[in-house]
Structure formats: C-alpha cells, structure tokens
Design a protein around this motif. Sequence first.
Motif, PDB file in Angstrom:
ATOM      1  N   VAL A 156     -13.704  -0.290  -1.431  1.00 18.16           N
ATOM      2  CA  VAL A 156     -13.744  -1.736  -1.701  1.00 18.16           C
ATOM      3  C   VAL A 156     -12.356  -2.360  -1.577  1.00 18.16           C
ATOM      4  O   VAL A 156     -11.345  -1.666  -1.671  1.00 18.16           O
ATOM      5  N   TRP A 158      -9.273  -5.398  -2.573  1.00 17.75           N
ATOM      6  CA  TRP A 158      -8.555  -5.773  -3.788  1.00 17.75           C
ATOM      7  C   TRP A 158      -8.990  -7.124  -4.334  1.00 17.75           C
ATOM      8  O   TRP A 158      -8.648  -7.483  -5.457  1.00 17.75           O
ATOM      9  N   LYS A 182     -13.599   4.729  -4.554  1.00 22.12           N
ATOM     10  CA  LYS A 182     -12.141   4.601  -4.420  1.00 22.12           C
ATOM     11  C   LYS A 182     -11.700   3.262  -5.006  1.00 22.12           C
ATOM     12  O   LYS A 182     -12.159   2.205  -4.560  1.00 22.12           O
ATOM     13  N   SER A 235     -11.940  -5.483   5.584  1.00 21.59           N
ATOM     14  CA  SER A 235     -11.659  -6.269   6.791  1.00 21.59           C
ATOM     15  C   SER A 235     -12.291  -5.648   8.036  1.00 21.59           C
ATOM     16  O   SER A 235     -12.561  -4.444   8.088  1.00 21.59           O
ATOM     17  N   THR A 238     -10.144  -2.704   9.547  1.00 23.18           N
ATOM     18  CA  THR A 238     -10.373  -1.375   8.948  1.00 23.18           C
ATOM     19  C   THR A 238     -11.755  -0.853   9.327  1.00 23.18           C
ATOM     20  O   THR A 238     -11.921   0.343   9.590  1.00 23.18           O
ATOM     21  N   LEU A 257     -18.033  -7.370   5.608  1.00 25.14           N
ATOM     22  CA  LEU A 257     -16.700  -7.725   6.119  1.00 25.14           C
ATOM     23  C   LEU A 257     -16.368  -9.192   5.841  1.00 25.14           C
ATOM     24  O   LEU A 257     -16.945  -9.807   4.970  1.00 25.14           O
ATOM     25  N   GLY A 258     -15.434  -9.696   6.591  1.00 21.41           N
ATOM     26  CA  GLY A 258     -14.893 -11.029   6.311  1.00 21.41           C
ATOM     27  C   GLY A 258     -15.802 -12.154   6.777  1.00 21.41           C
ATOM     28  O   GLY A 258     -16.887 -11.929   7.319  1.00 21.41           O
ATOM     29  N   GLU A 390     -10.076 -15.770   9.818  1.00 19.48           N
ATOM     30  CA  GLU A 390     -10.122 -15.811   8.360  1.00 19.48           C
ATOM     31  C   GLU A 390      -8.697 -16.004   7.831  1.00 19.48           C
ATOM     32  O   GLU A 390      -7.794 -15.247   8.194  1.00 19.48           O
TER      33      GLU A 390
HETATM   34  P1  NAD Z   1      -8.823  -3.801   4.044  1.00 19.52           P
HETATM   35  O1  NAD Z   1      -9.786  -3.568   5.144  1.00 19.52           O
HETATM   36  O2  NAD Z   1      -7.383  -3.780   4.362  1.00 19.52           O
HETATM   37  O3  NAD Z   1      -9.029  -2.719   2.875  1.00 19.52           O
HETATM   38  C1  NAD Z   1     -10.271  -2.511   2.253  1.00 19.52           C
HETATM   39  C2  NAD Z   1     -10.307  -1.109   1.698  1.00 19.52           C
HETATM   40  O4  NAD Z   1     -10.274  -0.184   2.776  1.00 19.52           O
HETATM   41  C3  NAD Z   1      -9.143  -0.758   0.796  1.00 19.52           C
HETATM   42  O5  NAD Z   1      -9.624  -0.031  -0.298  1.00 19.52           O
HETATM   43  C4  NAD Z   1      -8.260   0.125   1.680  1.00 19.52           C
HETATM   44  O6  NAD Z   1      -7.486   1.057   0.964  1.00 19.52           O
HETATM   45  C5  NAD Z   1      -9.295   0.832   2.528  1.00 19.52           C
HETATM   46  N1  NAD Z   1      -8.823   1.312   3.827  1.00 19.52           N
HETATM   47  C6  NAD Z   1      -7.802   0.843   4.579  1.00 19.52           C
HETATM   48  N2  NAD Z   1      -7.688   1.551   5.725  1.00 19.52           N
HETATM   49  C7  NAD Z   1      -8.672   2.478   5.698  1.00 19.52           C
HETATM   50  C8  NAD Z   1      -9.099   3.481   6.623  1.00 19.52           C
HETATM   51  N3  NAD Z   1      -8.488   3.682   7.775  1.00 19.52           N
HETATM   52  N4  NAD Z   1     -10.164   4.235   6.295  1.00 19.52           N
HETATM   53  C9  NAD Z   1     -10.821   4.041   5.143  1.00 19.52           C
HETATM   54  N5  NAD Z   1     -10.460   3.108   4.218  1.00 19.52           N
HETATM   55  C10 NAD Z   1      -9.397   2.324   4.499  1.00 19.52           C
HETATM   56  O7  NAD Z   1      -9.260  -5.173   3.384  1.00 19.52           O
HETATM   57  P2  NAD Z   1      -8.545  -5.941   2.192  1.00 19.52           P
HETATM   58  O8  NAD Z   1      -7.347  -6.633   2.722  1.00 19.52           O
HETATM   59  O9  NAD Z   1      -8.400  -5.050   1.029  1.00 19.52           O
HETATM   60  O10 NAD Z   1      -9.687  -7.003   1.827  1.00 19.52           O
HETATM   61  C11 NAD Z   1      -9.832  -8.221   2.438  1.00 19.52           C
HETATM   62  C12 NAD Z   1     -10.980  -8.230   3.415  1.00 19.52           C
HETATM   63  O11 NAD Z   1     -12.194  -7.815   2.779  1.00 19.52           O
HETATM   64  C13 NAD Z   1     -11.263  -9.619   3.932  1.00 19.52           C
HETATM   65  O12 NAD Z   1     -11.528  -9.576   5.306  1.00 19.52           O
HETATM   66  C14 NAD Z   1     -12.514 -10.024   3.153  1.00 19.52           C
HETATM   67  O13 NAD Z   1     -13.263 -11.043   3.761  1.00 19.52           O
HETATM   68  C15 NAD Z   1     -13.247  -8.740   3.072  1.00 19.52           C
HETATM   69  N6  NAD Z   1     -14.247  -8.747   1.985  1.00 19.52           N
HETATM   70  C16 NAD Z   1     -15.584  -8.731   2.305  1.00 19.52           C
HETATM   71  C17 NAD Z   1     -16.551  -8.779   1.291  1.00 19.52           C
HETATM   72  C18 NAD Z   1     -18.026  -8.799   1.606  1.00 19.52           C
HETATM   73  O14 NAD Z   1     -18.816  -8.515   0.712  1.00 19.52           O
HETATM   74  N7  NAD Z   1     -18.446  -9.141   2.818  1.00 19.52           N
HETATM   75  C19 NAD Z   1     -16.145  -8.810  -0.044  1.00 19.52           C
HETATM   76  C20 NAD Z   1     -14.793  -8.833  -0.329  1.00 19.52           C
HETATM   77  C21 NAD Z   1     -13.846  -8.793   0.705  1.00 19.52           C
END
Ligand code: NAD
Length: 488
Positions: A156, A158, A182, A235, A238, A257-258, A390
Amino acid sequence: MGFRMPEVILPEFAHLIGDSAEITGSGETFAHVYPGNGEVTREIRLADETDVDRAVAAARAAQASWRAMPGDKRRDLMFRLAAVIEQHAAQMSPLLSVENGSILLAGPHMSADAAQKFRYFGGWADKLEGRTVPTWGGSAHDYVGYEPYGTVGIIVPWNGPLFAATMVMAPALAAGNCVVLKAPETAPWSIMKLVELVRLAGFPPGVVNLVTGGPSVGAAMVEHPGIDKIEFIGSGATARKILASAAQSLKPVGLELGGKSAVLVFADADLQAAAKRGLSGAISANGQGCVNGTRLLVAREIYEPYVAMLKAMAAHIKVGDPFGMDTVMGPVISEAALNRIHGMVTRGISEGGRVICGAERMGGDHAAGAFYPITILADVTPESEIARNEVFGPVLIVTPFDSEEEAVLLANDTDYGLGAYIHTTDLTRAHRVAGQMMAGQVQVNGSGEAMTPCVPFGGMKHSGHGRLGGIEGLREFQQVRNVWINLL
Ligand code: NAD
C-alpha cells in the motif's frame, strides 16, 4: 520554528512474523520524518528479503487451519477486531497525523471506516456460498465453489495506509486467506498499530504478518513463490515493475492505481454545493487522495461565478498544524513531493493556466513543513501536462465546456479512469452522463460518500483493474472451482 509535533506513543513493533513481534528487521535503517515540521519521529530498522521469507513461511503455516476455520468463527474474530479498533481510535488518530500529516480531525473517521470494513466483510465470512449449475441435457450435477488463494501479499502507499490496508485485508481474511502486509516506511505507524490490534483481537498467529519497508521489500514480496496473489495500491510506474516481475511467476496481481478524476458541473447544479464539493478535491487527504476530483469541467454560462465561488471558499480553509483543532488541511508528504507539485503548477501556468489562488510555497510557521496552499488554475487546456497527469497535491484545474457532449468527451479524455463526479439537478442527465463515464466509481452530487466498504471501488484504464469493496471485493480474493459429477 514550525508546528510542534506533540508527544505521541508510537507502536512498539515494526514487524510481526507468526507470533513473533519484532522491533527491528534485518534491513537498512530508515528515519521517518513528520511532514508537519521536517523532524524525525523515529528510526526504524526495516525488513529485508529474509524477513519477507519468514513472514511468508508463517503465513503458509497458518493457511490450512485459517481456511478450515468455520466462517462463523472467522466472522466473530473480524467483528471483534472491529470493536477493538473502535476502542483504540483515540490512540490511532495521532499516529495517522504523525505518519503523513493528515489532520487530527479526520482520525476518528479513519478508524470508524477501518472497523466498518472488518464488520462488512466479516459479515460475508459466514456466507461464502457456492451455486449449482443446471447442465445441458441434465447429464451431470455441477456446482461452483469459491476457494481462497492461500497467502495474499498487500502493498500500500503512504497517502492513506490504514484505509488502503484494511480495504484489502478485510475481504482477503473473510475469504480465508492469510496475509503478508507491508507497511510503507514513509508512513508506517497506523498499520503497525492495526497489526497490534489484530493480535489483541485474538487472531491465530501467522494469519496476519507485517513487514515494514520500502520498494525492495515490496519487490521481494512480488517475487516470492510462497505468495499466491499480490494486491497493489500505488502508482502506475510501480505497477509496471510489479507486472514485469509477475510475468515471470504468473502471479495474479490486483491493481488500484492513480487517477485524474473529472468533476462535471452543469449549469443546473446547486452551485454552492458543487463548489464546496469541488473544493474538497484539493483538501481531502491534503490533496493526496487517488480518487480526489481534481479536474473541474464547468458549463461556460456558470464558469466565472463558479470559479469565483471556489476562490472565496478556498480563502476560508485553514491550512496548517495537522494537530490544530480548526485545521482543515495539513502538509503534503515531503519536500520532494512539494517541489514536484510546484514544478507541475509552474509549468501549468506557463502553458496558459490562470492562477486563481495559491501556486506559491507557504512561508512563516509553514516554512519548516511541506506546506503547499490550495491552488486553483483556471482556463487550463485539456492537452497541457497538468490536465493529463496526476498532481497528487492540493491543486485543482478548471476548464469550461459548451455542451453535455463536450463535457463527456473532456471527462473521458484521460489515460485514467478511477472516479467521476457529476453535479446536476436533472436526474435524467445524471443517469445519461453517468452511463458514459469511463470510470470505476461515478458519484452524482457527491464528493467521497461512495468510499464505503459496501460498494465496489476501483479503476478502469490506467487506474487499475479489480475491485475492492462490495461482493466484487470479496471475489478478488477467491478462486473459482467448478465440480462436474457425471450422473451414472
Ligand atoms: P508508489 O507506487 O511509489 O508506492 C506504493 C507502494 O509500493 C509502497 O509501499 C512502495 O514501497 C511499494 N513499491 C515501490 N516500488 C516497488 C516495487 N518495485 N515492487 C513492489 N513494491 C514497490 O506509490 P506512492 O507514491 O506510495 O503512492 C501514490 C500513488 O498511489 C498515487 O498514484 C495514488 O493515486 C495511488 N493510490 C491509489 C489508490 C487506489 O485505491 N486506487 C489509493 C491510494 C493511492
């Protein structure tokens, strides 16, 4: 200087592996920062792949008995967890604020929401019925049953870790899966507390396991052969890496996702209500909500009055100390995020966006933290960067439309498809337009009320696939087994 961080009792352990609650992991040390003033809250020794390995082993060891536990017993445990969460809401609220700067006033709602998810899905745990299928020619007795996957890995972001974690955990557990969860190192406290409460509620060891860490820990979970399904919230960038990894293991992956959710304001709307709800797209989760309506499309005949109304309302929003009892919006997650947001706003202005308010970093007491003001850019053209990507900050863009057809085209002219909001008093139009939105969740005259456990939530297009919430959310964590019995 800046806003003082109050004394908050942080959770004791960062990892839970089977029945072993562990303060330190085997990975690197990470200093968590409170975005309200840039101070370090605590250093955490993160997990590494050996901890992931142990957590997966613990989950797998618990799997058979959790799956075999009668649904009414799983239900009772989940109901108990809901009650325990409610009893500890006062301890949870400050953790939510310290971990990512969300306002204290939102805390009770977040705990109530988490409890409701365990109640809603706990209510399904004793109703996991299959069905019989009448076969052609009647030559067989056929029935369909639903099986858990086994161990589900939950990753998930942050911006709302408790919200995101519980929206996956509740259906996954109800369906009979064990989980490895995690906690993101950048906002870990509420999930650690949640897992503490899972123990308190009396869940058998190994059913819920916790590792705290960053991308490398997530990657280790995705690669791990002992994890049967990954549910990822984060995102698109990722998600692409996760899917590339899953291409090797053939592991199923759910993606939330976003978004770049449109808000359509028609001339017949209740303008005051539509402005209040439109503004909430900048405020909710300090502007960092995946489903926030941030792309405002407004009928030209009401365009200027609507923009003026937004500006007047934004001026009354108190941005500041997350712990302040009159604060409506807190900081963004980090300096890096603030700089990224400001860069997008600056380019949006150079591409023709008219500044209605904001667009400058906040000074004074706000300077020590990552505070960005509510920013509204009007006259943004659909092809500009800020209209297409976004922002993930307290930024709204506004664009006029001349007809319902144009409004629909503009709303759908995006790679994303998470939410859409329609403001109108014409019920026929509401249904007509809702039926044309390429978005997983459409709200009419609303701004977030649909984020409730009993309805499906998820995205179309680049906003992901799969659904969390409702019966659809339960099905995400069940596999189908068909049994065909030839009649002799
Ligand atoms: P992120 O993709 O950078 O990180 C999300 C999670 O993935 C973190 O826990 C991170 O440690 C983990 N991660 C990073 N690289 C990874 C990899 N290679 N393999 C596995 N895990 C990995 O996103 P963020 O910056 O933490 O969150 C913001 C994004 O999340 C925005 O795009 C937002 O719109 C989206 N979001 C979507 C929802 C939804 O329900 N659709 C809800 C909340 C946030």
